[in-house]
Design a protein around this motif. Structure first.
Motif, short mmCIF file in Angstrom:
data_model
loop_
_atom_site.label_atom_id
_atom_site.label_comp_id
_atom_site.label_asym_id
_atom_site.label_seq_id
_atom_site.Cartn_x
_atom_site.Cartn_y
_atom_site.Cartn_z
N GLU A 119 0.84 -1.21 0.00
CA GLU A 119 0.00 0.00 0.00
C GLU A 119 0.87 1.26 0.00
OE1 GLU A 119 -4.07 1.27 2.24
OE2 GLU A 119 -2.40 0.76 3.57
N ILE A 120 0.44 2.25 -0.78
CA ILE A 120 1.06 3.58 -0.75
C ILE A 120 0.20 4.45 0.16
CG2 ILE A 120 1.75 5.59 -2.10
CD1 ILE A 120 1.62 3.67 -4.61
N LEU A 121 0.83 5.00 1.18
CA LEU A 121 0.12 5.88 2.12
C LEU A 121 0.53 7.32 1.82
CD1 LEU A 121 -1.84 4.89 4.26
CD2 LEU A 121 -0.03 5.09 5.97
N MET A 122 -0.46 8.19 1.55
CA MET A 122 -0.19 9.57 1.13
C MET A 122 -0.34 10.52 2.32
SD MET A 122 -0.04 9.40 -2.35
CE MET A 122 -0.82 10.79 -3.14
N ALA A 123 0.67 11.38 2.50
CA ALA A 123 0.57 12.40 3.53
C ALA A 123 -0.43 13.47 3.10
CB ALA A 123 1.94 13.05 3.77
N LEU A 134 13.28 7.34 -8.91
CA LEU A 134 12.94 6.34 -7.90
C LEU A 134 13.68 5.03 -8.19
CD1 LEU A 134 9.42 6.00 -6.42
CD2 LEU A 134 10.84 3.98 -6.71
N GLN A 135 14.42 4.54 -7.20
CA GLN A 135 15.24 3.33 -7.36
C GLN A 135 14.52 2.12 -6.75
OE1 GLN A 135 18.12 3.62 -9.18
NE2 GLN A 135 17.39 5.74 -9.39
N PRO A 136 14.34 1.04 -7.52
CA PRO A 136 13.63 -0.14 -7.00
C PRO A 136 14.23 -0.70 -5.71
CG PRO A 136 13.96 -0.33 -9.38
CD PRO A 136 14.74 0.87 -8.94
N GLU A 137 15.57 -0.59 -5.55
CA GLU A 137 16.19 -1.16 -4.35
C GLU A 137 15.76 -0.44 -3.07
OE1 GLU A 137 19.52 1.20 -6.55
OE2 GLU A 137 17.82 -0.11 -7.07
N TRP A 138 15.27 0.80 -3.20
CA TRP A 138 14.77 1.49 -2.00
C TRP A 138 13.59 0.75 -1.38
CZ3 TRP A 138 14.31 7.06 -4.50
CH2 TRP A 138 15.61 7.54 -4.78
N LEU A 139 12.89 -0.02 -2.19
CA LEU A 139 11.68 -0.70 -1.74
C LEU A 139 11.94 -2.14 -1.28
CD1 LEU A 139 9.31 0.46 -4.64
CD2 LEU A 139 9.93 1.70 -2.56
N ASP A 140 13.17 -2.62 -1.46
CA ASP A 140 13.49 -4.00 -1.08
C ASP A 140 13.23 -4.22 0.41
OD1 ASP A 140 14.23 -4.53 -3.65
OD2 ASP A 140 16.41 -4.51 -3.27
N GLY A 141 12.34 -5.14 0.71
CA GLY A 141 12.02 -5.43 2.11
C GLY A 141 11.23 -4.33 2.79
N ARG A 142 10.73 -3.37 2.01
CA ARG A 142 9.96 -2.24 2.58
C ARG A 142 8.66 -2.08 1.80
NH1 ARG A 142 15.41 1.23 2.11
NH2 ARG A 142 16.48 0.48 3.98
N PRO A 143 7.71 -2.94 2.05
CA PRO A 143 6.50 -2.96 1.22
C PRO A 143 5.51 -1.82 1.49
CG PRO A 143 6.34 -4.62 2.94
CD PRO A 143 7.72 -4.04 3.03
N ARG A 144 5.64 -1.18 2.64
CA ARG A 144 4.73 -0.07 2.96
C ARG A 144 5.42 1.24 2.61
NH1 ARG A 144 4.41 -3.58 7.65
NH2 ARG A 144 2.30 -4.42 7.91
N VAL A 145 4.88 1.96 1.64
CA VAL A 145 5.52 3.17 1.12
C VAL A 145 4.72 4.40 1.51
CG1 VAL A 145 6.30 4.38 -0.96
CG2 VAL A 145 6.43 1.88 -0.86
N GLY A 146 5.40 5.37 2.10
CA GLY A 146 4.79 6.67 2.38
C GLY A 146 5.20 7.66 1.30
N LEU A 147 4.27 8.51 0.90
CA LEU A 147 4.54 9.46 -0.18
C LEU A 147 4.06 10.84 0.20
CD1 LEU A 147 5.52 9.88 -3.13
CD2 LEU A 147 3.21 9.22 -3.88
N THR A 148 4.94 11.83 -0.01
CA THR A 148 4.55 13.22 0.19
C THR A 148 5.25 14.07 -0.86
OG1 THR A 148 4.30 15.02 1.81
CG2 THR A 148 6.39 13.81 1.85
N ALA A 149 4.96 15.37 -0.86
CA ALA A 149 5.55 16.27 -1.86
C ALA A 149 5.75 17.64 -1.23
CB ALA A 149 4.65 16.39 -3.08
N LEU A 154 6.16 -1.17 -9.79
CA LEU A 154 7.16 -1.90 -9.01
C LEU A 154 6.52 -2.80 -7.95
CD1 LEU A 154 9.76 0.99 -8.54
CD2 LEU A 154 10.06 -1.07 -9.93
N GLY A 155 5.18 -2.85 -7.94
CA GLY A 155 4.53 -3.81 -7.06
C GLY A 155 3.51 -3.27 -6.08
N SER A 156 3.43 -1.95 -5.91
CA SER A 156 2.41 -1.40 -5.01
C SER A 156 1.03 -1.69 -5.61
CB SER A 156 2.59 0.09 -4.83
OG SER A 156 3.82 0.36 -4.16
N VAL A 157 0.05 -1.97 -4.73
CA VAL A 157 -1.26 -2.39 -5.24
C VAL A 157 -2.38 -1.42 -4.93
CG1 VAL A 157 -0.69 -4.85 -5.25
CG2 VAL A 157 -1.61 -3.82 -3.17
#
Length: 325
Positions: free
Chosen positions: A12-16, A258-273, A292-295
């Motif tokens: 899941e991508i969680l948006m601020a 955005l580098q895919p390796e940043w997400l390795d083992g980190r499936p919960r992504v927070g996003l802000t701008a 890259l796999g977020s659903v």
């Protein structure tokens, strides 16, 4: 203890909230676009209108020319001052050269300029908390020919060459880390107990709100992505804040960074701008994260920003003066 429902779910991508454009950035971009429509290209802009690569390149394509030295502007041209504000010397030079000027300085920065001018007339010296070389700092310090000293951290406070500690005021760059500014201000107050603080904190509402939103976001996710350009002070502060809270954090100017390796083992992504990053970039980052796999995507609740700033006189809507600014 946070429940699983409060955390982002895997994938899941969680948006601020809030994130992205603030009222001052909206206004600054609108000033350039309206000037282009009304007067035609080229429109000259002193410094990047806001610190975002996409925004600047988009306006270049529409006919804006970004300059640092007014000598690059031909006689009779239309000139826009960037959202960061300019020193008095630049205002004077533009007037002497006879340019048609539209000032896109954020009204919250202009308020700091007004306060500096008012207290200087009353005999005050100033400490400015900010980052050396940032155009907002140069603009605010450039409101005076002397008597204003920059402090970038608490250590600088000990060496500030203040001569009137009983007539000393402090002002702040509007895009700083709220927590860092508070630490430096504490050092100022410890050395100069009589220092005069602003009636209302100089750090702008949008900077504060976006930092508060990251404080809510960071503990819920495994990694934080901040959309913003490297030159954007407020975007850099968001990345630093998330990292300080213990969450790996990265800043991207565009989705391709955005580098895919940043997400390795980190499936919960927070996003802000940052406040100067347009939503089109956020949407592109979401698309790349999904590739890259977020659903799924979910926005956190947050402060709703309703503030709007009027445009300068001569560009259509009510002017700042007519609106009471």
């Amino acid at each position: 203890m946070m429940t699983e429902a409060e955390r982002a779910q895997p994938g899941e991508i969680l948006m601020a909230s809030p994130r992205g454009f603030c009222a001052g950035v909206d206004r600054a971009i609108e000033i350039v676009e309206r000037a282009l429509r009304k007067f035609g290209a080229p429109i000259y802009v002193r410094h990047e209108i806001v610190h975002n690569t996409y925004v600047v390149n988009d306006l270049k394509q529409k006919g804006a020319i970004f300059i640092e030295d007014l000598a690059e502007v031909p006689p009779g041209a239309t000139l826009v001052f960037s959202a960061h504000g300019v020193p008095k010397a630049v205002e004077h030079e533009a007037a002497v050269r006879g340019f048609q000027v539209f000032d896109a300085t954020c009204p919250l920065v202009s308020k700091v300029h007004v306060e500096v001018a008012k207290l200087a007339r009353e005999g005050y010296e100033f400490l400015m908390i900010g980052h050396k070389g940032h155009p907002e700092v140069e603009g605010t310090m450039g409101q005076l020919s002397d008597g204003i000293f920059l402090v970038e951290d608490a250590a600088d406070v000990a060496h500030a060459p203040v001569t009137r500690p009983d007539k000393l005021a402090v002002v702040t760059q509007t895009t700083l880390s709220v927590d860092d500014a508070a630490d430096i201000l504490a050092a100022v107050k410890a050395r100069f107990p009589l220092v005069r603080e602003p009636k209302k904190q100089d750090i702008c509402y949008a900077t504060q709100n976006r930092q508060d939103a990251v404080k809510v976001l960071a503990p819920k996710v495994d990694v934080v992505i901040v959309v913003g350009s490297p030159t954007s002070s407020n975007s850099n502060r968001l990345r630093e804040l998330a990292a300080r809270l213990g969450t790996p954090a990265y800043m991207v100017d565009s989705a391709t960074d955005l580098q895919p390796e940043w997400l390795d083992g980190r499936p919960r992504v927070g996003l802000t701008a940052g406040a100067s990053a347009p939503d089109v970039l956020v949407q592109a980052v979401i698309a790349r994260l999904k590739a890259l796999g977020s659903v799924s995507v979910r926005s956190l609740p947050g402060v709703e920003e309703t503030i709007e700033f009027p445009l300068p006189k001569g560009l259509g809507d009510k002017s700042m003066a007519e609106a009471g600014f």
